[in-house]
Scaffold this motif. Structure first.
Motif, PDB file in Angstrom:
ATOM      1  N   LEU A   1      42.966  34.171  91.510  1.00 55.38           N
ATOM      2  CA  LEU A   1      43.575  33.692  90.266  1.00 55.38           C
ATOM      3  C   LEU A   1      43.900  34.871  89.385  1.00 55.38           C
ATOM      4  CD1 LEU A   1      41.024  31.413  90.853  1.00 55.38           C
ATOM      5  CD2 LEU A   1      42.422  30.273  89.133  1.00 55.38           C
ATOM      6  N   SER A   2      45.040  34.786  88.706  1.00 53.69           N
ATOM      7  CA  SER A   2      45.403  35.798  87.717  1.00 53.69           C
ATOM      8  C   SER A   2      45.816  35.104  86.426  1.00 53.69           C
ATOM      9  CB  SER A   2      46.545  36.687  88.222  1.00 53.69           C
ATOM     10  OG  SER A   2      47.770  35.973  88.252  1.00 53.69           O
ATOM     11  N   LEU A   3      45.521  35.756  85.316  1.00 57.73           N
ATOM     12  CA  LEU A   3      45.882  35.249  83.992  1.00 57.73           C
ATOM     13  C   LEU A   3      46.598  36.369  83.261  1.00 57.73           C
ATOM     14  CD1 LEU A   3      45.716  33.209  81.643  1.00 57.73           C
ATOM     15  CD2 LEU A   3      43.437  34.112  81.134  1.00 57.73           C
ATOM     16  N   ASP A   4      47.903  36.189  82.993  1.00 59.95           N
ATOM     17  CA  ASP A   4      48.659  37.272  82.364  1.00 59.95           C
ATOM     18  C   ASP A   4      48.643  37.144  80.844  1.00 59.95           C
ATOM     19  OD1 ASP A   4      50.596  35.411  81.587  1.00 59.95           O
ATOM     20  OD2 ASP A   4      51.979  35.922  83.202  1.00 59.95           O
ATOM     21  N   GLU A   5      49.269  38.106  80.175  1.00 59.75           N
ATOM     22  CA  GLU A   5      49.232  38.159  78.718  1.00 59.75           C
ATOM     23  C   GLU A   5      49.942  36.978  78.075  1.00 59.75           C
ATOM     24  OE1 GLU A   5      50.745  41.932  77.554  1.00 59.75           O
ATOM     25  OE2 GLU A   5      48.998  43.050  78.273  1.00 59.75           O
ATOM     26  N   ALA A   6      50.879  36.368  78.788  1.00 50.91           N
ATOM     27  CA  ALA A   6      51.601  35.210  78.255  1.00 50.91           C
ATOM     28  C   ALA A   6      50.821  33.916  78.435  1.00 50.91           C
ATOM     29  CB  ALA A   6      52.966  35.087  78.927  1.00 50.91           C
ATOM     30  N   GLY A   7      49.679  33.981  79.098  1.00 48.06           N
ATOM     31  CA  GLY A   7      48.877  32.796  79.319  1.00 48.06           C
ATOM     32  C   GLY A   7      49.209  32.049  80.590  1.00 48.06           C
TER      33      GLY A   7
ATOM     34  N   VAL B   1      48.907  31.261  84.432  1.00 46.22           N
ATOM     35  CA  VAL B   1      47.893  31.389  85.476  1.00 46.22           C
ATOM     36  C   VAL B   1      48.557  31.190  86.833  1.00 46.22           C
ATOM     37  CG1 VAL B   1      45.786  30.400  86.469  1.00 46.22           C
ATOM     38  CG2 VAL B   1      46.031  30.610  83.982  1.00 46.22           C
ATOM     39  N   THR B   2      48.258  32.092  87.763  1.00 49.18           N
ATOM     40  CA  THR B   2      48.720  31.950  89.142  1.00 49.18           C
ATOM     41  C   THR B   2      47.498  31.848  90.040  1.00 49.18           C
ATOM     42  OG1 THR B   2      50.671  33.300  88.652  1.00 49.18           O
ATOM     43  CG2 THR B   2      50.129  32.938  90.973  1.00 49.18           C
TER      44      THR B   2
ATOM     45  N   GLY C   1      47.379  29.791 101.917  1.00 48.93           N
ATOM     46  CA  GLY C   1      48.503  30.719 101.946  1.00 48.93           C
ATOM     47  C   GLY C   1      49.579  30.409 100.935  1.00 48.93           C
ATOM     48  N   ALA C   2      49.398  29.325 100.159  1.00 50.23           N
ATOM     49  CA  ALA C   2      50.390  28.937  99.158  1.00 50.23           C
ATOM     50  C   ALA C   2      49.858  29.205  97.758  1.00 50.23           C
ATOM     51  CB  ALA C   2      50.754  27.462  99.309  1.00 50.23           C
ATOM     52  N   ALA C   3      50.784  29.386  96.833  1.00 55.37           N
ATOM     53  CA  ALA C   3      50.425  29.690  95.449  1.00 55.37           C
ATOM     54  C   ALA C   3      50.932  28.607  94.515  1.00 55.37           C
ATOM     55  CB  ALA C   3      50.997  31.046  95.029  1.00 55.37           C
ATOM     56  N   LEU C   4      50.292  28.526  93.377  1.00 55.54           N
ATOM     57  CA  LEU C   4      50.690  27.589  92.326  1.00 55.54           C
ATOM     58  C   LEU C   4      50.516  28.300  90.988  1.00 55.54           C
ATOM     59  CD1 LEU C   4      49.762  23.870  91.929  1.00 55.54           C
ATOM     60  CD2 LEU C   4      49.100  25.471  90.128  1.00 55.54           C
ATOM     61  N   ALA C   5      51.448  28.064  90.065  1.00 56.11           N
ATOM     62  CA  ALA C   5      51.359  28.683  88.741  1.00 56.11           C
ATOM     63  C   ALA C   5      51.550  27.627  87.661  1.00 56.11           C
ATOM     64  CB  ALA C   5      52.410  29.777  88.587  1.00 56.11           C
ATOM     65  N   TYR C   6      50.832  27.791  86.553  1.00 54.35           N
ATOM     66  CA  TYR C   6      51.047  26.925  85.399  1.00 54.35           C
ATOM     67  C   TYR C   6      51.067  27.767  84.133  1.00 54.35           C
ATOM     68  CZ  TYR C   6      45.871  26.945  85.383  1.00 54.35           C
ATOM     69  OH  TYR C   6      44.548  27.302  85.403  1.00 54.35           O
TER      70      TYR C   6
ATOM     71  N   ASP D   1      51.090  26.247  78.302  1.00 56.13           N
ATOM     72  CA  ASP D   1      50.993  24.877  77.797  1.00 56.13           C
ATOM     73  C   ASP D   1      50.464  23.904  78.861  1.00 56.13           C
ATOM     74  OD1 ASP D   1      53.130  24.764  79.516  1.00 56.13           O
ATOM     75  OD2 ASP D   1      54.570  24.000  78.052  1.00 56.13           O
ATOM     76  N   GLY D   2      50.095  24.425  80.022  1.00 56.24           N
ATOM     77  CA  GLY D   2      49.541  23.595  81.075  1.00 56.24           C
ATOM     78  C   GLY D   2      50.557  22.999  82.022  1.00 56.24           C
ATOM     79  N   THR D   3      51.850  23.201  81.778  1.00 53.98           N
ATOM     80  CA  THR D   3      52.876  22.654  82.670  1.00 53.98           C
ATOM     81  C   THR D   3      53.028  23.547  83.897  1.00 53.98           C
ATOM     82  OG1 THR D   3      54.625  23.844  81.485  1.00 53.98           O
ATOM     83  CG2 THR D   3      54.131  21.583  80.786  1.00 53.98           C
ATOM     84  N   LEU D   4      53.306  22.918  85.034  1.00 51.39           N
ATOM     85  CA  LEU D   4      53.465  23.668  86.274  1.00 51.39           C
ATOM     86  C   LEU D   4      54.767  24.454  86.257  1.00 51.39           C
ATOM     87  CD1 LEU D   4      52.301  21.039  88.928  1.00 51.39           C
ATOM     88  CD2 LEU D   4      50.990  22.927  87.951  1.00 51.39           C
ATOM     89  N   ALA D   5      54.701  25.676  86.780  1.00 52.73           N
ATOM     90  CA  ALA D   5      55.893  26.520  86.873  1.00 52.73           C
ATOM     91  C   ALA D   5      56.593  26.240  88.193  1.00 52.73           C
ATOM     92  CB  ALA D   5      55.500  27.988  86.769  1.00 52.73           C
ATOM     93  N   PRO D   6      57.926  26.428  88.245  1.00 53.15           N
ATOM     94  CA  PRO D   6      58.654  26.213  89.500  1.00 53.15           C
ATOM     95  C   PRO D   6      58.159  27.140  90.594  1.00 53.15           C
ATOM     96  CG  PRO D   6      60.165  26.469  87.645  1.00 53.15           C
ATOM     97  CD  PRO D   6      58.802  26.852  87.151  1.00 53.15           C
TER      98      PRO D   6
END
Length: 329
Positions: free
Chosen positions: A195-201, A203-204, A229-234, A237-242
């Protein structure tokens, strides 16, 4: 000598109970009651100070198997042994449950299991990668400039990524490990997850092995399984990223300080390398910054990385006090 406190409990027992409660999820709601108790007498304040000292004395002993000051000792086979993760918090949480069951409730005790974040978080400095061993058999590898809070309880396992990046090798247990990050939570058991958390908030999360699932604040009633092997990011605001392919934020070999890409813009690769750099790498030419590169790079070693990029792209490295500049020859 420990003086008597309220009801059947000694003052030190009450202080230890407050220490746990004010590191738990109900801390904000209990703040007024706690402040009133703490300011009620000098004896209360002294008992709380003793409890904090005891917690600090039993805090997690940090060591590293990869980078940092303990690396040389690790090579010589002298890695220091750890106390169990959050050992002090565990002992105090069990104390609350044990003595609270047979008499009047301790301050702030409202029933249910007890869980609290340990007094000392797991942290790394800039340029440091460190692996922490947890008492449940799990391990947490923190990337440069990262922080992980660890919570323990009688029937739960929980960590919280505050900043940076972590790889969690989660041991199989009766209950899964809950991983809070940004505006969401992952759950894993007998698995390996980054998991990573960037400065913009943002999360991947990427599942390396096993099974895991993610729930975000935006859709709290919806659980999204992660595929190996798959990734997910949000987003913040908690919404999922494409979905957009393998995330640059989570290269497979980052715990070793390496990154491998089929294709990545040079400015994005340099940004990754600068997370480890005491003196950053700068690119002032937009055409150079936009060039695509591929390969395996040891981004945790700033100067060798800059030299390799310069050789690959026929550039030169100009060293100044403020930065290493990549320029045309």
């Amino acid at each position: 000598m420990t003086k008597a406190g309220d009801g059947d409990y000694s003052l030190d027992e009450i202080a230890r109970a407050w220490l746990i409660k004010m590191r738990g999820e109900d801390a904000a709601a209990l703040r007024g009651e706690f402040d009133a108790w703490l300011n009620g007498s000098a004896e209360n304040r002294e008992a709380y100070r003793r409890a904090e000292q005891r917690m600090a004395a039993l805090a997690i002993l940090k060591t590293s198997e990869r980078h940092g000051s303990a690396h040389a000792e690790a090579r010589r086979g002298r890695i220091k042994k750890w106390l169990p993760w959050g050992a002090a918090a565990t002992a105090l949480a069990l104390l609350i449950v044990a003595i609270g069951a047979g008499g009047a409730p301790l301050p702030g005790q409202r029933g249910g299991s007890s869980a609290a974040f340990a007094a000392e978080p797991l942290e790394t400095r800039r340029g440091e990668i460190r692996t922490f061993r947890l008492a449940d058999g799990s391990s947490a590898t923190l990337d440069t400039d990262s922080r992980l809070d660890v919570a323990v309880g009688t029937d739960a396992r929980r960590v919280r990524l505050v900043r940076g990046r972590v790889r969690l090798s989660v041991a199989g247990q009766d209950v899964p490990l809950r991983i809070d990050a940004g505006r969401g939570t992952a759950s894993a058991n007998d698995a390996e997850i980054d998991l990573s958390l960037d400065e913009a908030g943002t999360v991947t999360a990427m599942l390396r092995r096993g099974a895991a699932e993610v729930r975000t604040d935006a859709v709290a009633d919806q659980v999204t399984p992660l595929r190996e092997g798959a990734a997910l990011a949000y987003r913040s605001d908690g919404t999922l990223a494409p979905k957009a392919g393998p995330p640059p934020a989570l290269p497979a070999h980052w715990p070793d300080g390496w990154a491998e890409y089929r294709s990545i813009r040079l400015d994005r690769l340099v940004a990754e390398a600068n997370r480890y750099a005491a003196v950053p790498i700068m690119i002032e030419d937009s055409a150079i910054a936009a060039r695509e590169v591929s390969g395996r790079f040891q981004i945790s070693k700033t100067e060798p990385f800059a030299e390799r990029i310069a050789t690959l792209l026929d550039l030169r490295v100009e060293r100044r006090a403020d930065a290493l500049y990549l320029r045309r020859r």
